[in-house]
Design a protein around this motif. Structure first.
Motif, mmCIF file in Angstrom:
data_model
loop_
_atom_site.group_PDB
_atom_site.id
_atom_site.type_symbol
_atom_site.label_atom_id
_atom_site.label_comp_id
_atom_site.label_asym_id
_atom_site.label_seq_id
_atom_site.Cartn_x
_atom_site.Cartn_y
_atom_site.Cartn_z
ATOM 1 N N LEU A 209 -1.274 -2.886 6.721
ATOM 2 C CA LEU A 209 -2.643 -2.417 6.474
ATOM 3 C C LEU A 209 -3.099 -1.435 7.551
ATOM 4 O O LEU A 209 -3.944 -0.582 7.290
ATOM 5 C CB LEU A 209 -3.593 -3.604 6.394
ATOM 6 C CG LEU A 209 -3.401 -4.485 5.163
ATOM 7 C CD1 LEU A 209 -4.319 -5.692 5.211
ATOM 8 C CD2 LEU A 209 -3.644 -3.702 3.891
ATOM 9 N N ASP A 210 -2.515 -1.530 8.745
ATOM 10 C CA ASP A 210 -2.861 -0.580 9.801
ATOM 11 C C ASP A 210 -2.312 0.821 9.506
ATOM 12 O O ASP A 210 -2.786 1.804 10.061
ATOM 13 C CB ASP A 210 -2.328 -1.069 11.144
ATOM 14 C CG ASP A 210 -2.990 -2.373 11.567
ATOM 15 O OD1 ASP A 210 -4.169 -2.582 11.211
ATOM 16 O OD2 ASP A 210 -2.323 -3.189 12.230
ATOM 17 N N ASP A 211 -1.292 0.911 8.648
ATOM 18 C CA ASP A 211 -0.700 2.197 8.276
ATOM 19 C C ASP A 211 -1.245 2.728 6.953
ATOM 20 O O ASP A 211 -0.765 3.750 6.458
ATOM 21 C CB ASP A 211 0.822 2.069 8.167
ATOM 22 C CG ASP A 211 1.468 1.815 9.517
ATOM 23 O OD1 ASP A 211 0.874 2.198 10.537
ATOM 24 O OD2 ASP A 211 2.561 1.212 9.534
ATOM 25 N N LEU B 80 -11.163 -2.957 5.572
ATOM 26 C CA LEU B 80 -11.017 -1.520 5.793
ATOM 27 C C LEU B 80 -12.364 -0.926 6.186
ATOM 28 O O LEU B 80 -13.390 -1.255 5.581
ATOM 29 C CB LEU B 80 -10.485 -0.833 4.534
ATOM 30 C CG LEU B 80 -9.079 -1.245 4.100
ATOM 31 C CD1 LEU B 80 -8.748 -0.651 2.735
ATOM 32 C CD2 LEU B 80 -8.059 -0.821 5.134
ATOM 33 N N PRO B 81 -12.392 -0.059 7.199
ATOM 34 C CA PRO B 81 -13.672 0.478 7.672
ATOM 35 C C PRO B 81 -14.400 1.274 6.590
ATOM 36 O O PRO B 81 -13.826 2.147 5.946
ATOM 37 C CB PRO B 81 -13.278 1.378 8.841
ATOM 38 C CG PRO B 81 -11.803 1.494 8.832
ATOM 39 C CD PRO B 81 -11.246 0.472 7.919
ATOM 40 N N GLY B 82 -15.661 0.919 6.387
ATOM 41 C CA GLY B 82 -16.504 1.645 5.441
ATOM 42 C C GLY B 82 -16.380 1.214 3.999
ATOM 43 O O GLY B 82 -17.017 1.805 3.131
ATOM 44 N N LEU B 83 -15.573 0.211 3.705
ATOM 45 C CA LEU B 83 -15.387 -0.241 2.330
ATOM 46 C C LEU B 83 -16.127 -1.557 2.132
ATOM 47 O O LEU B 83 -15.869 -2.525 2.827
ATOM 48 C CB LEU B 83 -13.897 -0.415 2.016
ATOM 49 C CG LEU B 83 -13.545 -0.808 0.589
ATOM 50 C CD1 LEU B 83 -14.094 0.200 -0.416
ATOM 51 C CD2 LEU B 83 -12.043 -0.904 0.438
ATOM 52 N N LEU C 4 -10.402 6.943 -6.505
ATOM 53 C CA LEU C 4 -10.229 6.802 -5.063
ATOM 54 C C LEU C 4 -11.278 5.813 -4.558
ATOM 55 O O LEU C 4 -12.476 5.998 -4.781
ATOM 56 C CB LEU C 4 -10.393 8.150 -4.366
ATOM 57 C CG LEU C 4 -10.428 8.114 -2.841
ATOM 58 C CD1 LEU C 4 -9.079 7.663 -2.287
ATOM 59 C CD2 LEU C 4 -10.802 9.478 -2.290
ATOM 60 N N ILE C 5 -10.826 4.778 -3.878
ATOM 61 C CA ILE C 5 -11.741 3.771 -3.367
ATOM 62 C C ILE C 5 -11.954 3.952 -1.869
ATOM 63 O O ILE C 5 -13.066 3.821 -1.375
ATOM 64 C CB ILE C 5 -11.200 2.359 -3.658
ATOM 65 C CG1 ILE C 5 -11.158 2.158 -5.158
ATOM 66 C CG2 ILE C 5 -12.055 1.297 -2.999
ATOM 67 C CD1 ILE C 5 -10.591 0.841 -5.582
ATOM 68 N N TRP C 6 -10.888 4.243 -1.153
ATOM 69 C CA TRP C 6 -10.976 4.371 0.294
ATOM 70 C C TRP C 6 -9.945 5.364 0.770
ATOM 71 O O TRP C 6 -8.831 5.433 0.249
ATOM 72 C CB TRP C 6 -10.729 3.013 0.944
ATOM 73 C CG TRP C 6 -10.778 3.025 2.428
ATOM 74 C CD1 TRP C 6 -11.897 2.954 3.209
ATOM 75 C CD2 TRP C 6 -9.673 3.136 3.337
ATOM 76 N NE1 TRP C 6 -11.550 3.009 4.547
ATOM 77 C CE2 TRP C 6 -10.173 3.122 4.642
ATOM 78 C CE3 TRP C 6 -8.310 3.267 3.152
ATOM 79 C CZ2 TRP C 6 -9.373 3.208 5.756
ATOM 80 C CZ3 TRP C 6 -7.488 3.358 4.268
ATOM 81 C CH2 TRP C 6 -8.035 3.322 5.548
ATOM 82 N N LYS C 7 -10.325 6.151 1.772
ATOM 83 C CA LYS C 7 -9.405 7.085 2.383
ATOM 84 C C LYS C 7 -9.656 7.074 3.883
ATOM 85 O O LYS C 7 -10.787 7.036 4.324
ATOM 86 C CB LYS C 7 -9.612 8.485 1.819
ATOM 87 C CG LYS C 7 -8.540 9.457 2.252
ATOM 88 C CD LYS C 7 -8.688 10.764 1.510
ATOM 89 C CE LYS C 7 -7.562 11.694 1.931
ATOM 90 N NZ LYS C 7 -7.637 12.955 1.237
ATOM 91 N N GLU C 8 -8.595 7.120 4.629
ATOM 92 C CA GLU C 8 -8.657 7.088 6.090
ATOM 93 C C GLU C 8 -9.431 8.274 6.628
ATOM 94 O O GLU C 8 -9.403 9.359 6.176
ATOM 95 C CB GLU C 8 -7.224 7.092 6.624
ATOM 96 C CG GLU C 8 -7.115 6.973 8.096
ATOM 97 C CD GLU C 8 -5.685 6.897 8.545
ATOM 98 O OE1 GLU C 8 -5.388 6.012 9.332
ATOM 99 O OE2 GLU C 8 -4.869 7.683 8.049
#
Length: 160
Positions: A89-91, A135-138, A156-160
């Protein structure tokens, strides 16, 4: 027998929230002045527990699909009959919901381009709620909302 026990476990947070609300209401009814503060705090805690429990129930409503999801120390593994893989999950660089698949899939993309598609009804898929919520912001509401809407496209739900 085991299946029934697991079904009740899915409702544990909602049941705990109702119990906390009941105790808080009793406390408020039988106390006066400043001693009512724990009762008000209990009402808030009970409401939060119920809300979180309902979000988890909405997210993990689909069950009985192919494959197994495991989550161990932020490493997500999916073992399916045709595909599988693992991703840390960190990647994670991107999270999509692909509603065009049958069943719909979570599509996880790693920083190195690794793709992992997990059906929403895979066994153990409820573990993804906590993993994705971290996940940050989700938000958890967005996660459960996307599953309940049953989007028929890739979102798209989340993007780094």
């Amino acid at each position: 027998m085991v299946e029934k026990r697991l079904e009740w476990a899915r409702w544990a947070e909602v049941i705990a929230g109702v119990a906390v609300l009941g105790m808080a209401a009793w406390w408020l009814r039988s106390s006066y002045g400043l001693s009512r503060i724990p009762g008000w705090a209990g009402l808030a805690l009970g409401a939060v527990l119920i809300w979180i429990g309902i979000q988890r129930l909405r997210f993990g409503a689909q069950r009985g699909g192919l494959g197994v999801v495991q989550l161990d120390e932020r490493r997500l593994t999916y073992m399916g009959p045709l595909t599988g893989g693992m991703i840390d999950l960190d990647d994670l660089a991107r999270l999509d919901f692909d509603g065009t698949g049958r069943p719909p899939h979570w599509v996880l993309t790693g920083r190195n381009g690794t793709l992992l598609a997990i059906p929403i009804n895979a066994e153990g898929g409820e573990r993804l709620f906590d993993a994705f919520s971290a996940l940050p912001g989700l938000s958890s509401a967005r996660l459960s909302g996307i599953v309940m809407k049953k989007e028929r496209q890739r979102v798209l739900i989340w993007k780094e």
